[in-house]
Design an enzyme around this catalytic site. Structure first.
Site: not given
Length: 555
Positions: A418, A452
């Protein structure tokens, strides 16, 4: 009955006295059975009459079902009055009851045929609610597809438009989408993947470039006065005037994005996933900034329903009021994030924070980040992650600029889980610094990294820009004749899949005679170099020599 038959057969071979007694007993039994059957039939007949009479007086079952105080209904739509109405012990009871049910259903159908049908409403509106924009009557919608709105995101008046103008714009957008869809139907993915742009695409690109020429010309004196007057009159209750700030083409793209976002919010509202005015933090006070939030974050209910949150910029503790925040700041001893400072150059520092050692701080950081990220789902399970927090220091402390998190043990070699740049530091180069720092850690670990998925919209834009810059810099410094994607990946720590997708977007990858060739487009390289020279030597770059870090050994 079977016992009496056995006794009669057993005594038939002796004397007639016993036979006469048994016959008398048999006659008495038959008479009692006939009386019981008659009583049951009379009781069932009375029940069927009551059933038929009550079915004529019974209202619509759908309407009767709306009353919570009514008793449970039987299959016929009536509440059972006693157990005798459900007695079907007699062989003829089921036949009589079915006739009574048929009669009752016919009478009910006659009554229902004269009643008007109830309308079904697909969109439920609470007419007691009202749009928070002053002077708005809640009519119309920014998308032009709804008759009412209850939030600022769908308010035409807030966006300096009328309801009719929104409808006209919606029709125009639909026509443009149909035209684009019709043009794309003739193109296949295989035909356009590795080919140069068609003449039609080139003409469209030139047309867009022509339309965007005057976007940086600035406002004239009269236009500035008009914008200032609008701001002084309406303040934050209206959107600032956007005309003449940029080109009409860019403004239309922005309006389309606004309408699409408003439509998505309206769908969520109709589905009941969000409700206006409930448990939604609108603003936060963070340091010397007041920030408008973008998305919902699962703060505790007693804090979320306040609409405004006060957050300490050093320890990230959240509070309910300005007074509590002022008292907290007077005794808060934190001036920088917890953990180890692994990078420092000038006023920029990066701290490595372990989610297992500093659980509360990392949870507060995730809750804060969710206010500005749409796809983030990690809030409380922070122990398997490391957080790299970037700060900018002054005489009051180290102020949060942004952060990224990564798994301690990632099987897919994700170097970022993140990533967020705080809104007050966006468009200043800090996002690329965070991305560059994540790849610097991958180089030290001697791994190839990738973020990700899924990425947020702003995150995807930042990563594509970073990958483009890395590849063009590599091409500019490359002096050989043959280039390999594997070599680029090993030197830059960028995943080969990301390299290929970036080359395709830059039209630098071509399939020729059974091989994929990387084209060195000098025009793109010269354009990048000109921007790099114009930008000059700023401090928004990561210096590998300032990193003091060794890869962690397990968890």
């Amino acid at each position: 009955m079977p016992r009496r038959r056995q006794r009669h057969v057993a005594g038939s071979g002796s004397d007639g006295t016993e036979d006469s007694d048994s016959s008398a007993e048999r006659e008495q039994t038959n008479s009692s059975e006939s009386d019981g059957t008659t009583a049951k039939r009379q009781r069932l007949t009375r029940a069927s009459m009551r059933l038929s009479q009550s079915s004529q007086d019974t209202p619509d079952p759908k309407r009767a079902g709306d009353n919570d105080e009514s008793p449970p209904l039987t299959p016929t739509g009536n509440a059972p009055s006693s157990e005798s109405e459900l007695d079907i012990s007699s062989p003829n009871a089921s036949h009589d009851e079915s006739q009574a049910k048929d009669a009752a259903s016919r009478e009910s159908d006659k009554d229902l045929s004269h009643r008007p049908k109830r309308r079904r409403c697909h969109e439920t509106y609470n007419f007691n609610m009202k749009c928070p924009t002053p002077g708005c009557n809640s009519l119309g919608h920014l998308t032009g597809k709804h008759e009412r709105h209850f939030a600022v995101s769908g308010c035409p008046l807030y966006h300096n438009l009328s309801a009719d103008e929104c409808k006209v714009k919606a029709i125009s957008r639909e026509k443009q989408e149909e035209e684009v869809k019709g043009q794309d139907e003739g193109n296949t993915r295989h035909a356009t993947r590795h080919q140069t742009p068609t003449s039609k695409q080139s003409r469209y690109k030139e047309q867009v470039a022509e339309l965007r020429k005057g976007r940086n010309s600035g406002l004239q004196k009269e236009q500035k006065e008009k914008h200032v007057e609008h701001r002084q009159t309406h303040g934050n209750t209206r959107e600032p005037l956007l005309e003449n700030i940029t080109s009409d083409y860019d403004l239309e793209l922005f309006r389309k994005a606004q309408a699409r976002a408003s439509e998505d919010l309206e769908k969520l509202r109709i589905q009941g996933q969000i409700t206006e005015g409930s448990n939604m933090i609108k603003t936060i006070l963070f340091g010397r900034y007041e920030l408008d939030t973008w998305y919902h974050s699962p703060y505790p209910e007693e804090y979320a329903r306040l609409g405004r949150l006060y957050v300490c910029e050093f320890c990230l503790k959240y509070m309910k009021s300005q007074t509590i925040l002022r008292r907290h700041m007077a005794k808060c001893v934190w001036k920088h994030p917890p953990g180890d400072e692994v990078y420092r150059k000038g006023s920029i520092s990066v701290f490595e924070v372990d989610g297992k050692k500093n659980k509360i701080y990392c949870q507060n950081l995730c809750l804060l980040a969710k206010l500005f990220l749409d796809h983030k789902t990690l809030y409380y399970d922070v122990e398997p992650f490391l957080f790299y927090v970037m700060t900018e220091a002054d005489n009051t402390g180290c102020h949060l600029v942004g952060y990224f998190s990564k798994e301690k043990n990632s099987f897919l070699n994700y170097n970022v889980s993140c990533i967020l740049t705080m809104p007050q530091f966006m468009r200043q180069g800090f996002g690329k610094m965070l991305i560059d720092f994540s790849y610097l850690l991958s180089k030290v670990e001697e791994k190839v990294g990738s973020p990700e998925r899924p990425l947020s919209d702003l995150g995807l834009i930042s990563y594509r820009s970073y990958w483009k810059e890395v590849l063009l810099r590599y091409m500019y410094n490359f002096q050989g004749k043959e280039i390999s994607i594997k070599e680029i990946s090993q030197e830059t720590a960028v995943n080969p899949v990301d390299i290929v997708s970036t080359l395709q977007s830059l039209q630098m990858l071509k399939y020729w005679k059974g091989k994929h060739l990387v084209l060195k487009r000098q025009d793109l390289i010269d354009e990048w170099k000109a921007k790099e020279t114009k930008r000059g030597n700023n401090n928004k770059t990561i210096d590998p020599s300032s990193l003091k870090w060794t890869p962690p050994k397990g968890t």
